[in-house]
Design a protein around this motif. Structure first.
Motif, PDB file in Angstrom:
ATOM      1  N   MET A 120       0.856  -1.189   0.000  1.00  0.00           N
ATOM      2  CA  MET A 120       0.000   0.000   0.000  1.00  0.00           C
ATOM      3  C   MET A 120       0.892   1.239   0.000  1.00  0.00           C
ATOM      4  N   SER A 121       1.287   1.650  -1.165  1.00  0.00           N
ATOM      5  CA  SER A 121       2.331   2.666  -1.339  1.00  0.00           C
ATOM      6  C   SER A 121       1.931   4.062  -0.878  1.00  0.00           C
ATOM      7  N   SER A 122       0.634   4.289  -0.621  1.00  0.00           N
ATOM      8  CA  SER A 122       0.187   5.616  -0.173  1.00  0.00           C
ATOM      9  C   SER A 122       0.010   5.695   1.339  1.00  0.00           C
ATOM     10  N   LEU A 123       0.200   4.583   2.049  1.00  0.00           N
ATOM     11  CA  LEU A 123      -0.108   4.523   3.479  1.00  0.00           C
ATOM     12  C   LEU A 123       0.798   5.453   4.276  1.00  0.00           C
ATOM     13  N   GLU A 124       0.163   6.329   5.069  1.00  0.00           N
ATOM     14  CA  GLU A 124       0.895   7.271   5.910  1.00  0.00           C
ATOM     15  C   GLU A 124       0.713   6.979   7.394  1.00  0.00           C
ATOM     16  N   PHE A 125      -0.458   6.500   7.775  1.00  0.00           N
ATOM     17  CA  PHE A 125      -0.795   6.304   9.195  1.00  0.00           C
ATOM     18  C   PHE A 125      -1.359   4.898   9.371  1.00  0.00           C
ATOM     19  N   LEU A 126      -0.701   4.067  10.186  1.00  0.00           N
ATOM     20  CA  LEU A 126      -1.150   2.693  10.438  1.00  0.00           C
ATOM     21  C   LEU A 126      -1.245   2.474  11.933  1.00  0.00           C
ATOM     22  N   ASN A 127      -2.442   2.170  12.420  1.00  0.00           N
ATOM     23  CA  ASN A 127      -2.663   1.991  13.846  1.00  0.00           C
ATOM     24  C   ASN A 127      -3.328   0.645  14.105  1.00  0.00           C
ATOM     25  N   LEU A 128      -2.556  -0.317  14.618  1.00  0.00           N
ATOM     26  CA  LEU A 128      -3.082  -1.639  14.964  1.00  0.00           C
ATOM     27  C   LEU A 128      -2.809  -1.856  16.496  1.00  0.00           C
ATOM     28  N   GLU A 129      -2.702  -0.971  17.211  1.00  0.00           N
ATOM     29  CA  GLU A 129      -2.431  -1.292  18.632  1.00  0.00           C
ATOM     30  C   GLU A 129      -3.660  -1.800  19.330  1.00  0.00           C
ATOM     31  N   THR A 130      -3.430  -2.486  20.516  1.00  0.00           N
ATOM     32  CA  THR A 130      -4.478  -2.996  21.402  1.00  0.00           C
ATOM     33  C   THR A 130      -5.446  -3.905  20.649  1.00  0.00           C
ATOM     34  N   ASN A 131      -4.938  -4.997  20.090  1.00  0.00           N
ATOM     35  CA  ASN A 131      -5.731  -6.071  19.508  1.00  0.00           C
ATOM     36  C   ASN A 131      -5.129  -7.392  19.966  1.00  0.00           C
ATOM     37  N   SER A 132      -5.364  -8.449  19.217  1.00  0.00           N
ATOM     38  CA  SER A 132      -4.804  -9.764  19.571  1.00  0.00           C
ATOM     39  C   SER A 132      -4.052 -10.363  18.391  1.00  0.00           C
ATOM     40  N   PHE A 133      -3.416  -9.508  17.596  1.00  0.00           N
ATOM     41  CA  PHE A 133      -2.659  -9.999  16.457  1.00  0.00           C
ATOM     42  C   PHE A 133      -1.488 -10.849  16.941  1.00  0.00           C
ATOM     43  N   THR A 134      -1.171 -11.871  16.163  1.00  0.00           N
ATOM     44  CA  THR A 134      -0.109 -12.799  16.539  1.00  0.00           C
ATOM     45  C   THR A 134       0.880 -12.949  15.394  1.00  0.00           C
ATOM     46  N   GLY A 135       1.915 -13.763  15.668  1.00  0.00           N
ATOM     47  CA  GLY A 135       2.883 -14.086  14.641  1.00  0.00           C
ATOM     48  C   GLY A 135       3.843 -12.950  14.364  1.00  0.00           C
ATOM     49  N   PRO A 136       4.710 -13.129  13.386  1.00  0.00           N
ATOM     50  CA  PRO A 136       5.679 -12.072  13.053  1.00  0.00           C
ATOM     51  C   PRO A 136       5.007 -10.916  12.340  1.00  0.00           C
ATOM     52  N   PHE A 137       5.476  -9.735  12.653  1.00  0.00           N
ATOM     53  CA  PHE A 137       4.962  -8.549  11.965  1.00  0.00           C
ATOM     54  C   PHE A 137       5.668  -8.431  10.620  1.00  0.00           C
ATOM     55  N   PRO A 138       4.934  -8.168   9.529  1.00  0.00           N
ATOM     56  CA  PRO A 138       5.567  -8.069   8.204  1.00  0.00           C
ATOM     57  C   PRO A 138       6.589  -6.932   8.169  1.00  0.00           C
ATOM     58  N   LEU A 139       7.867  -7.293   8.163  1.00  0.00           N
ATOM     59  CA  LEU A 139       8.918  -6.272   8.251  1.00  0.00           C
ATOM     60  C   LEU A 139       8.957  -5.360   7.038  1.00  0.00           C
ATOM     61  N   ALA A 140       8.426  -5.835   5.904  1.00  0.00           N
ATOM     62  CA  ALA A 140       8.449  -5.015   4.695  1.00  0.00           C
ATOM     63  C   ALA A 140       7.639  -3.736   4.865  1.00  0.00           C
ATOM     64  N   ILE A 141       6.689  -3.729   5.807  1.00  0.00           N
ATOM     65  CA  ILE A 141       5.897  -2.521   6.055  1.00  0.00           C
ATOM     66  C   ILE A 141       6.801  -1.365   6.487  1.00  0.00           C
ATOM     67  N   PHE A 142       7.896  -1.694   7.213  1.00  0.00           N
ATOM     68  CA  PHE A 142       8.807  -0.652   7.671  1.00  0.00           C
ATOM     69  C   PHE A 142       9.524   0.040   6.509  1.00  0.00           C
ATOM     70  N   PHE A 178       1.625   2.417  14.735  1.00  0.00           N
ATOM     71  CA  PHE A 178       1.298   1.996  16.093  1.00  0.00           C
ATOM     72  C   PHE A 178       0.987   0.497  16.063  1.00  0.00           C
ATOM     73  N   ILE A 179       1.795  -0.320  16.735  1.00  0.00           N
ATOM     74  CA  ILE A 179       1.496  -1.765  16.794  1.00  0.00           C
ATOM     75  C   ILE A 179       1.648  -2.265  18.231  1.00  0.00           C
ATOM     76  N   THR A 180       1.277  -1.422  19.201  1.00  0.00           N
ATOM     77  CA  THR A 180       1.455  -1.768  20.601  1.00  0.00           C
ATOM     78  C   THR A 180       0.373  -2.714  21.099  1.00  0.00           C
ATOM     79  N   GLU A 181       0.670  -3.388  22.211  1.00  0.00           N
ATOM     80  CA  GLU A 181      -0.264  -4.252  22.941  1.00  0.00           C
ATOM     81  C   GLU A 181      -0.912  -5.299  22.034  1.00  0.00           C
TER      82      GLU A 181
END
Length: 854
Positions: free
Chosen positions: A178-200, A209-212
């Motif tokens: 998603m080449s236009s993405l400026e703001f991503l907020n996934l904090e405070t959920n129950s996501f698991t597994g490795p975070f896709p490093l390519a997003i960085f 935001f990927i806290t909690e």
């Protein structure tokens, strides 16, 4: 005519073309109607999945029905030409239901905002059909399941927020496309597994935001090295492991993020040391690395981050000493180094940080005495030095920390007396001096602290009588246990005090009759000599003629008049200390009471600020702005003579225990502030931005009419020039875009106004210690479906006779207005004209209800 008809018959292609041209408007009309019908049907299908909507304004009769045009429905916005739905905003409505898959039929939708409701169930895959979508805000609901893997089809998506739901599973790697993405907020959920490093590696990314959650894995060694625009990075409270590439260390490349404003990596399993490259984060204002397994020393390079306002390294394994240079971080407001292995003494220049509000150095191995050169820290509210090995006396100057509310010096080796000056800490509510070697009597001056709720003096070597007035009436024996020589009321677990001996009485009698009068006479004589000297010095250095800035058309006031009117700028006349100097109460020769703002010439840029301020103030006049009566300037002295406000600041009225504003007063004050902002923003040829609006800058006159002051630091916006980076404002009230991008605009003042509005009716500061981690004031208020639960108890007690339903009808719009003004994105905040209209309506509703006896 016959000839034309015969030609058309002979050439049927012409006939077909003519027929098409005549029918085209009808076809276009039918197509447009069909598309409009599609949008209407999609909205009605969306409504059909709503099972509960407490707010009648959303789905009331005539609204969200075919009786009216769907473009006029509540929360719906349409394009002007095609009349297609472009935005759907039903945030903060308390709606319960599922999100209909028909939402995907709103093909022109640009913004979808359903946050802070009770939507449950799965996130429909059909959202991926919204190819024009730029903002998707679904935070703080009850959504479950996973993120649709095809969401990357929304290629124009810039703002994506799913914070505060119950989503499970892994993050689809396709998000990195998603080449236009400026703001991503996934904090405070129950996501698991490795975070896709390519997003960085998304170059467009400004905040993530990927806290909690329950992410695992490692942080990339080149973390966000391809994110030149990144401002905020929150990766707190996850399960990033300590193995593989970087062994859990903070990446050395972190220093390349020159524009990063906020970095939160707390609550993970990070190991290793804090890299020296961290000094490269030149724009950083908030750094949280607490609750990890970080070792080693605090690097000196940390002191290079001149804009740092909040620093937390607590709950790690950091050793060594606190760098002396940390005192150079003049903008630092929160410093938490607790629960580490720090040793040596507390650096003396740490106490020179003028803006420090919060200091926690507890649970370390700090030793030595507190610096004897300790200076007055006016704004500090929280000090915790407990569980160390600090020695020496408790500094009596702490008694002049007038904003101090919490002081914990327990579990150290302090000795000597408890300072009598602690009785001056009128705002103190918690004091813990237990487990030290303190001796002497408990100061009776502590009886003057009526709001002291918690006191622990146990396990010292105190003697004498325990005071029994003031807050002591509420304490128990636990506050004094472990002091063998105390006496007093048996409820404290001590024996009663014996009467003083005749010898002691005789000594006191001699002191009162002979010695005290002699000492008093000497003091009075010395004071008279000092005053005469100061008066002569004042006359020696005062020019004989009044000196004012020539371009300012005000009454001319001489330095001599100011000197006499403030009693030679006596400390007893001091009203307060601001960012650029001191403010004194004074009386002019004609009897006018004024406030004199004297600039500190030792402060860098102070005189430059004065000159700029005068240029702005020359033409500014409004009932709700603090009036500038005159200015005074010499080569070594500059001052503003201001209208005196007898009732002090709004902050004083909110938090002093012997004041409490009622409903009408609070709303009236916020109407006054809104009117002042409207004048600054729209009442002149060039907009003036305040930049630092907060309760301490809102002053009240004898009639409790609010006047906004200290707008001299405001910048006049010139077309195409809206950026300045000289000041970071005040944490808690400053708009996010100011901190992240240095952008100054009138929308920043609207944000500050919204925060103050919420503060006025909840009586909670945005920096309240209950707001920890990611929880801020807005999120805390939004988490309560019943907004009455966040309203100040003192206000509810005053308005106890008012009908509960009427109160809710009034207060709900107030809080909603505060939330709308303090939206994270500037474009979503109201204009000041709309703010004035809405807050005035609320005031009129209150007055109408009061006149009707409600």
């Amino acid at each position: 005519m016959m000839l034309v008809l015969m030609m058309l018959i002979e050439r049927p292609s012409i006939l077909l073309l003519l027929t098409f041209l005549l029918a085209q408007p009808c076809i276009l009309h039918l197509t447009e109607s069909s598309n409009n019908f599609t949008d209407q049907s999609a909205l009605l299908a969306f409504k059909s999945k709503i099972s509960f909507g407490p707010n009648d304004t959303v789905f009331s009769a005539g609204n969200w029905s075919t009786i009216t045009n769907f473009c006029e429905w509540f929360g719906v916005s349409c394009s002007r030409r095609r009349q297609r739905v472009t935005a759907l905003n039903l945030s903060y409505m308390g709606i319960r239901g599922t999100i209909s898959p028909h939402i995907g039929n709103l093909s022109f939708l640009i913004s979808l905002n359903l946050r802070n409701n009770s939507f449950y169930g799965f996130l429909p895959h059909e959202i991926s059909h919204l190819r024009r979508l730029r903002k998707l805000q679904l935070s703080n609901n009850l959504l479950e399941g996973t993120i649709p893997p095809t969401v990357h089809n929304c290629q124009k998506l810039r703002y994506f927020s799913l914070e505060g739901n119950k989503l499970n599973g892994t993050i689809p790697s396709s998000l990195s496309n998603m080449s236009s993405l400026e703001f991503l907020n996934l904090e405070t959920n129950s996501f698991t597994g490795p975070f896709p490093l390519a997003i960085f590696n998304l170059s467009s990314l400004m905040a993530i935001f990927i806290t909690e959650n329950h992410f695992s894995g490692t942080l990339p060694i080149d973390l966000c090295s391809h994110c030149p625009h990144l401002r905020i990075l929150y990766i707190s409270f996850n399960e990033f492991s300590d193995h593989c590439q970087i062994k859990g260390q903070i990446p050395m490349g972190i220093g390349s993020l020159k524009n990063l404003n906020t970095l939160l990596l707390n609550g993970n399993s990070l190991t290793g040391t804090i890299p020296s490259t961290i000094g490269g984060l030149e724009s950083l204002q908030r750094l949280y690395l607490d609750e990890n397994k970080i070792e080693g020393f605090i690097p000196e390079q940390l002191c290079q981050i001149k804009n740092l306002g909040e620093l937390s390294l607590s709950n790690n394994r950091i050793s060594g000493y606190i760098p002396d240079c940390i005192g150079n971080l003049n903008l630092l407001q929160r410093l938490n180094l607790s629960s580490n292995q720090l040793s040596s003494s507390i650096p003396s220049n740490l106490w020179s940080i003028e803006n420090l509000l919060f200091l926690d150095l507890s649970w370390n191995s700090l030793s030595g005495p507190v610096s004897p050169n300790l200076r007055n820290v006016d704004v500090i509210e929280y000090i915790n030095l407990s569980h160390n090995q600090i020695t020496g006396n408790v500094p009596s100057i702490i008694g002049s920390f007038e904003s101090l509310r919490y002081l914990d010096l327990s579990k150290n080796s302090f000795q000597g007396d408890i300072p009598q000056s602690f009785g001056q800490l009128k705002g103190l509510d918690q004091l813990d001096l237990s487990n030290n070697n303190l001796s002497g009597e408990i100061p009776k001056s502590l009886e003057a602290n009526p709001y002291l709720k918690y006191l622990n003096l146990s396990f010292n070597k105190l003697s004498g009588e325990i005071p029994f007035n003031g807050p002591f009436a509420n304490f128990t024996a636990e506050s004094f246990i472990g002091n063998e020589a105390l006496c007093g009321n048996p409820i404290f677990g001590v024996p009663p005090c014996t009467s003083p001996s005749s010898h002691g009485s005789r000594v006191k009698q001699i002191l009162l009759i002979y010695i005290v009068p002699v000492i008093a006479s000497l003091i009075i004589f010395a004071a008279l000599v000092t005053m005469l000297r100061r008066d002569r010095q004042c006359n020696m250095h005062i020019p004989s003629l009044p000196i004012t800035l020539p371009e300012v058309d005000h009454r001319m006031i001489s330095y001599q008049e100011l000197c006499h009117g403030t009693n030679n700028f006596c400390e007893s006349n001091l009203l307060g200390i601001g960012g650029f100097g001191f403010v004194y109460k004074g009386i002019l020769s004609d009897g006018t009471i004024v406030a004199v703002k004297v600039l500190n010439r030792q402060l860098e840029g102070a005189f430059r600020s004065f000159d700029a301020e005068c240029k702005v103030l020359r033409s500014i006049r409004h009932r709700n702005l603090v009036k500038v009566i005159s200015t005074c300037s010499t080569p070594e002295f500059r001052a503003l003579v201001l209208q005196y406000m007898s009732n002090g600041s709004l902050e004083r009225w909110l938090y002093a225990h012997n004041y409490c504003l009622n409903l009408v007063q609070r709303v009236s004050i916020m109407v006054d502030v809104a009117l002042a902002l409207e004048y600054l923003h729209n009442g002149r040829s060039e907009s003036v931005v305040h930049c630092d609006l907060k309760p301490s800058n809102i002053l009240l006159d004898k009639d409790l009419v609010a006047h906004v002051g200290d707008f001299g630091i405001a910048k006049i916006l010139v077309e195409n020039d809206t950026t300045q980076t000289q000041t970071i404002g005040t944490i808690g009230y400053i708009a996010p875009e100011y901190g992240s991008e240095g952008r100054v605009s009138t929308k920043g003042d609207i944000y500050s106004y919204g925060i103050i509005l919420l503060e006025v009716f909840t009586r909670k500061k945005p920096t309240d210690k209950s707001f920890v981690g990611e929880l801020n004031m807005r999120q805390w208020i939004a988490s309560f479906p019943d907004r009455m639960k966040v309203v100040d108890d003192g206000l509810l007690n005053i308005e106890d006779g008012r009908d509960v339903t009427a109160m809710k009808t009034i207060l709900s719009p107030v809080l909603e207005l505060g939330l709308r003004c303090s939206e994270e994105l500037p474009d979503e905040r109201l204009d000041i004209k709309d703010v004035v209209t809405q807050i005035n309506k609320i005031k009129l509703a209150i007055l109408g209800n009061r006149n009707n006896g409600v």
